[in-house]
Design a protein around this motif. Structure first.
Motif, PDB file in Angstrom:
ATOM      1  N   ARG A  50      -8.834  -2.774  -3.793  1.00  9.31           N
ATOM      2  CA  ARG A  50      -8.092  -2.622  -5.051  1.00  9.31           C
ATOM      3  C   ARG A  50      -7.215  -3.832  -5.319  1.00  9.31           C
ATOM      4  NH1 ARG A  50      -3.178  -1.989  -6.136  1.00  9.31           N
ATOM      5  NH2 ARG A  50      -2.585  -1.506  -3.991  1.00  9.31           N
ATOM      6  N   GLN A  51      -6.520  -4.339  -4.267  1.00 13.64           N
ATOM      7  CA  GLN A  51      -5.651  -5.498  -4.452  1.00 13.64           C
ATOM      8  C   GLN A  51      -6.453  -6.732  -4.848  1.00 13.64           C
ATOM      9  OE1 GLN A  51      -3.874  -5.153  -0.545  1.00 13.64           O
ATOM     10  NE2 GLN A  51      -1.868  -4.680  -1.410  1.00 13.64           N
TER      11      GLN A  51
ATOM     12  N   GLU B 148       0.820  -1.213   0.000  1.00 13.71           N
ATOM     13  CA  GLU B 148       0.000   0.000   0.000  1.00 13.71           C
ATOM     14  C   GLU B 148       0.854   1.263   0.000  1.00 13.71           C
ATOM     15  OE1 GLU B 148      -3.728   0.421   0.063  1.00 13.71           O
ATOM     16  OE2 GLU B 148      -2.988  -1.292  -1.078  1.00 13.71           O
TER      17      GLU B 148
ATOM     18  N   ALA C  17      -9.374  -6.689  -6.447  1.00 13.05           N
ATOM     19  CA  ALA C  17      -9.853  -6.494  -7.818  1.00 13.05           C
ATOM     20  C   ALA C  17      -8.742  -6.708  -8.830  1.00 13.05           C
ATOM     21  CB  ALA C  17     -10.443  -5.087  -7.961  1.00 13.05           C
ATOM     22  N   ASP C  18      -7.519  -6.311  -8.465  1.00 14.87           N
ATOM     23  CA  ASP C  18      -6.369  -6.492  -9.369  1.00 14.87           C
ATOM     24  C   ASP C  18      -5.809  -7.907  -9.302  1.00 14.87           C
ATOM     25  OD1 ASP C  18      -6.635  -3.862 -10.055  1.00 14.87           O
ATOM     26  OD2 ASP C  18      -4.963  -3.142  -8.817  1.00 14.87           O
TER      27      ASP C  18
ATOM     28  N   THR D 173      -6.553  -4.914   0.280  1.00 11.65           N
ATOM     29  CA  THR D 173      -7.562  -3.883   0.063  1.00 11.65           C
ATOM     30  C   THR D 173      -8.463  -4.278  -1.099  1.00 11.65           C
ATOM     31  OG1 THR D 173      -6.182  -2.704  -1.522  1.00 11.65           O
ATOM     32  CG2 THR D 173      -5.915  -2.137   0.824  1.00 11.65           C
TER      33      THR D 173
ATOM     34  N   THR E 187      -3.880  -9.381  -7.127  1.00  8.77           N
ATOM     35  CA  THR E 187      -2.450  -9.385  -6.862  1.00  8.77           C
ATOM     36  C   THR E 187      -2.033 -10.755  -6.322  1.00  8.77           C
ATOM     37  OG1 THR E 187      -2.735  -8.641  -4.578  1.00  8.77           O
ATOM     38  CG2 THR E 187      -2.541  -6.927  -6.278  1.00  8.77           C
TER      39      THR E 187
END
Length: 384
Positions: free
Chosen positions: A336-337, A267, A339-340, A334, A342
């Motif tokens: 975002r992580q 992050e 959704a991506d 998170t 990772t």
């Protein structure tokens, strides 16, 4: 109790770590790692590890090993997991079935089976648990009926891992039905390629699949009986204590904890994670304690001591800890992580799906607590 490693162990660890850092091993490990419910074939990776001499370092040379101390095998196990190597083949083939053969097999059985396991050319699984029997091996119903110089085994086994890839199954069956709950049980090596063996996947949420194994009058030569006929229960008790070092569960917890920390660090330096700091400190302390518990069992085994109480404590603590770490860590990436997708998010998603089974395998947490309670009850009676 030990809290450190000798210079020789540290040198050996450095050697193993260097071998596992090679591009060839890293690429093979990545190919063998499952995700999203897809379980790849890890055998090519293990053939490579076998060529490097990393699978059974503590076995005598005549059985394919390097004759190193048993504690060095634990060092290899630690470094395999830390290098991202899926460990189930190693746990089942080398640490459980192979170790059982070393403990109870005849010289002919050891020479016939162990070298191929050490080379990564043969793989094994455990066929103990049955439907409706849970962790009570005394409730098993599979039967091995005598036929000529051998037996034919009929029954159903469940919840074994990697079974569709293995060559051998270490199978518990009744050779004298009606002899008593824990009497009349024998242990066999079953050829998993026999036409009478049917392996099917049990639907689940983990990336590693559990299997159901149906045995329909599967022939087993008398030479594949492990230990004495009807003498399986004492061997099972000793083998399970050897299996319950807790190290494999500890290593999962360690990996998931480290992955969660990586997700937090990704992050950036400006991210605030004060809400996690206390929990991170507690997990670190628990993992340190857990490692000591596991190595207390391992060093005892290396000295020839099989301590069922210490093993039960280590297995209970490590599996419960791994499950708790996974439950916390899955909430760390998170949105975002996630959704991506990772690498950290994928590992922790897989951990969340795998973790519920850890307190069941190799004996449930309830069984471990029963062993601890019985030991203390016995101690109390001796004092009086």
């Amino acid at each position: 109790m030990r809290f450190g490693f000798t210079e020789d162990q540290q040198r050996f660890r450095a050697h193993v770590r260097e071998a596992l850092r090679s591009p060839e091993v890293r690429a093979a490990a990545a190919e063998a790692t499952g995700a999203d419910g897809v379980e790849p074939d890890a055998r090519p990776l293990y053939r490579l590890l076998g060529r490097l001499g990393l699978l059974a370092v503590h076995w005598p040379a005549e059985y394919g090993g390097s004759g190193r101390p048993p504690t060095d095998a634990a060092i290899v196990a630690e470094e395999l997991v830390r290098a991202g190597v899926p460990d189930t083949f190693h746990v089942n083939t080398v640490q459980i079935v192979g170790q059982f053969l070393l403990m109870a097999g005849t010289e002919e059985q050891k020479l016939r089976y162990l070298p191929a396991m050490a080379r990564g050319e043969s793989f094994a699984s455990v066929l103990y648990t049955e439907p409706d029997a849970a962790s009570d091996l005394g409730a098993l119903r599979a039967v091995a009926r005598p036929e000529g110089d051998g037996y034919r085994i009929t029954g159903t086994k469940v919840f074994s891992l990697k079974t569709r890839f293995v060559d051998l199954g270490l199978c518990a069956a009744r050779t004298t039905p009606g002899a008593g709950k824990y009497q009349g049980i024998s242990l066999f090596l079953v050829d998993m390629t026999d036409p009478g063996v049917t392996v099917s996947v049990i639907p689940g949420i983990g990336d590693e699949h559990f299997h159901r194994v149906d045995l329909d009058a599967v022939p087993v030569p008398g030479g594949d009986l492990i230990g004495p006929r009807d003498g399986g229960w004492p061997l099972l008790n000793e083998a399970l204590a050897v299996e319950r070092t807790g190290l494999d569960y500890h290593l999962k917890a360690e990996r998931w904890f480290g992955t969660a920390l990586d997700a937090l660090l990704d992050e950036g330096p400006d991210a605030a994670h004060e809400e996690h700091l206390e929990r991170i400190g507690r997990w670190h302390g628990a993992l340190t304690t857990d490692h000591v518990l596991c190595w207390e069992v391992l060093t005892g085994l290396a000295d020839g001591r099989v301590d069922q109480l210490a093993a039960a404590v280590a297995k209970y603590h490590s599996s419960e800890l791994a499950q708790s770490v996974a439950a916390w860590a899955v909430g760390v990436p998170t949105p975002r992580q996630r959704a991506d997708r990772t690498p950290e998010a994928l590992v922790l998603d897989s951990a969340h799906r795998e973790a519920p089974g850890l307190t069941l395998s190799a004996g449930t947490s309830e069984v471990m607590l029963q062993i601890v309670t019985a030991a203390f009850d016995s101690l109390g009676q001796e004092e009086h």
